[in-house]
Design a protein around this motif. Structure first.
Motif, PDB file in Angstrom:
ATOM      1  N   UNK A  16      -2.807   7.613  -5.307  1.00 17.87           N
ATOM      2  CA  UNK A  16      -3.955   8.503  -5.100  1.00 17.87           C
ATOM      3  C   UNK A  16      -4.042   8.772  -3.611  1.00 17.87           C
ATOM      4  N   UNK A  17      -4.121  10.044  -3.242  1.00 23.95           N
ATOM      5  CA  UNK A  17      -4.169  10.354  -1.815  1.00 23.95           C
ATOM      6  C   UNK A  17      -5.407   9.762  -1.143  1.00 23.95           C
ATOM      7  N   UNK A  18      -5.255   9.480   0.102  1.00 17.77           N
ATOM      8  CA  UNK A  18      -6.314   8.889   0.889  1.00 17.77           C
ATOM      9  C   UNK A  18      -7.223   9.989   1.450  1.00 17.77           C
ATOM     10  N   UNK A  19      -8.426  10.057   0.890  1.00 18.06           N
ATOM     11  CA  UNK A  19      -9.354  11.119   1.294  1.00 18.06           C
ATOM     12  C   UNK A  19      -9.746  11.020   2.764  1.00 18.06           C
ATOM     13  N   UNK A  21       0.855  -1.178   0.000  1.00 16.10           N
ATOM     14  CA  UNK A  21       0.000   0.000   0.000  1.00 16.10           C
ATOM     15  C   UNK A  21       0.885   1.219   0.000  1.00 16.10           C
ATOM     16  N   UNK A  46       1.008   5.127  -9.512  1.00 10.91           N
ATOM     17  CA  UNK A  46      -0.419   5.334  -9.582  1.00 10.91           C
ATOM     18  C   UNK A  46      -0.980   5.672  -8.207  1.00 10.91           C
TER      19      UNK A  46
END
Lengths: 348, 348
Positions: free
Chosen positions: A48-51, A3, A46
């Motif tokens: 993507x930030x963790x909202x 992760x 790839x």
DNA sequence: CTGTTAGCGCGTTCAT
DNA sequence: ATGAACGCGCTAACAG
């Protein structure tokens, strides 16, 4: 598969996590070369930030809760669609709760005791998920005051309302006024009305519009022309039959929903009357089926999509603290199909 | 109004935050007296834990993303309702994304280029929000392989499919087989079919069922009885008219959607034929309007609600790592109304 | 101006 | 029963 987080990116790009964050959000200047390097790694992995993490810090979720009393009822999907249209433009997301009221309590939604706890639980769950506001979509226009408590989170009701709360509804009175005006323009003067249940707000409002139009256009007011149905097809059928048996029957009937209008159509046909030649009919709701009947029912289309947009807009303004409370009440639109013509008398 | 958190509770109850957490989740034993004290404070302050913070640590959001190609298309709401039913039981929440495909690209959904980016963005947003899986609801059954990439998050398609991915669909072939069997049981043997566009999966599958039934019941196979429509009312109208003009017309027609069936009804009526006396009709979809036409259309009801339940169930199993992949393909159900009777010949 | 370090948000949970 | 580290990204404070 590992992760990946912001620090993994930082590591691989040989920068600090702060720099990565700045690149990601453009919060500060970063030397182009560094920026490029970071972006490349982000691209490669790839990332993507963790909202969720973001939200925890920023205290903003960009998410609202939508509570639909029942998504399978005809008015709801189009309202949701409108909500979506506005939400999407403002990068808001929607957490949907479906109360499934129809399946749970049938038509007994007048007694809120049966589902009040359920509704409140839905609100509580949504609040735990940190929604920034709530839109409540009813399946029948009525007063829902006291049903739920949102603990000061903004809420907007639509297709129903609550005292002291914002709600978006269409203009019922104007709609039936417009319908009568249309019938008058076609030459009718003996216009009956088949109402829905009288404890319903729309019924009262629509009757107001009918009465107002009658008065303004100086049409005869005949109490025999007023029938009260229960919204169901059968009641439309029977009440229309009664109207047609009158000594001097109406030449047109305004019917408060398409379901009853479909019943009226059947009644007319069984009495050998041709719609619209012998009798004109205007319905309400613009239900899908009203287009496929023969004749197609001329009906008042509900501005559901607009209601969704306006509800979301009103909620968004409240969330953003914008004080422009420009709640509009959108208008119904007459859909001309084949169930209206001039009155027989006019043809003679 | 102060924002209250777990430490506020801890403070007021004279315990540590850990204890509060244990009380809240029952994760460990807490002395009854302490527990009571904590609960009292929680009650008083009406505290609700912040799911965002919880999720950050636990890495579980109990939330799935539902991507609907268009919530205003007839099959979608009922599927969502089914998803809800199962989700609710398992305390899962739904982040809804509405692609609004119908309004965006009309019926040109065959060319995915027009919305592929849009769909992928929807997925990306959902992933950022840490959904645990995705359900994709199509508006027309078709192959969507390659449209989106979920980066190994589980996804379940329904009312459409993608290669190598789980999808829930109803049994089209069986449905039309059942319809024919029903017509045969009523005494029909000259049974025509009006198909949808032939590049559509359901059309092919339904035709298979038709053909299979014809063979099994040893009915005559007449190529003239096969018509290919475009799903629209008008095509049903014209094709039914053609069938009725045949030297030896069919006594029954299986029509692949209710819209075309409505057209067929109109064609029959214009040719002075009475349905079902002179001609029997079976439709597909059980659209709302099919109940209100005269005669009401006997039609195959799509198991939309079940598809929603099954899709959610399949997704839930994947999320939980349960390996029981018991994907069922639910069956359509014949809704008997008034458009079918025995054939004329049988009455002679 | 660019980059880094470190603390924070809010619950959970391990070691004490 | 508690203190404190932790999850992941943001950002204030600070350094060069």
């Amino acid at each position: 598969m590992e992760k990946i987080g912001i620090k993994e990116i930082a590591l691989r790009a040989n920068v600090s996590t702060a720099t990565v964050s700045y690149v990601l959000n453009g919060t500060r200047n970063v030397r182009p070369k560094t920026k490029e390097r970071v972006l490349k790694v982000i691209e490669e992995l790839n990332y993507r930030p963790n909202d969720i993490a973001k939200s925890l810090k920023s205290k903003r979720t960009n998410t609202i809760g939508v509570i639909a009393e029942d998504v399978t009822v005809f008015n709801v999907p189009e309202i949701i669609d409108g909500i979506n249209e506005y939400a999407e433009k403002n990068d808001m997301h929607i957490l949907l709760t479906n109360l499934r009221l129809q399946k749970r309590v049938g038509y007994d939604y007048a007694n809120t005791d049966h589902y009040q706890k359920h509704a409140q639980d839905a609100v509580s769950n949504l609040l735990s998920k940190q929604v920034e506001g709530i839109i409540y979509i009813g399946i029948h226009p009525r007063d829902l005051t006291g049903l739920i408590n949102t603990y000061n989170k903004p809420i907007v009701y639509t297709y129903c309302y609550a005292q002291n709360e914002c709600s978006i509804q269409y203009n019922d009175e104007q709609a039936s006024y417009d319908a009568i005006e249309y019938l008058v323009s076609k030459g009718h003067s003996r216009i009956a009305i088949i109402s829905g249940l009288m404890d319903s707000i729309p019924s009262r409002l629509r009757f107001n519009g009918y009465y107002k139009a009658l008065t303004e256009f100086q049409l005869p007011f005949d109490p025999q022309f007023i029938k009260v149905g229960d919204w169901g097809l059968n009641s439309g059928y029977h009440l229309a039959a009664e109207l047609l048996k009158l000594q001097e029957p109406p030449t047109a009937i305004l019917i408060m929903n398409d379901l009853m209008a479909a019943g009226a159509l059947r009644a007319a046909s069984e009495q050998g009357m041709v719609v619209p030649t012998d009798l004109s009919i205007v319905g309400f709701d613009n239900r899908e089926f009203s287009a496929y009947l023969s004749p197609g029912i001329t009906t008042m289309d509900l501005p559901l999509h607009d209601m969704g947009i306006l509800a979301m807009k009103a909620l968004y303004n409240r969330i953003s603290g914008t004080n422009e409370k420009t709640e509009e009440t959108p208008l119904c639109k007459l859909i001309e199909r084949e169930s209206v013509a001039g009155p027989r008398a006019a043809l003679k």
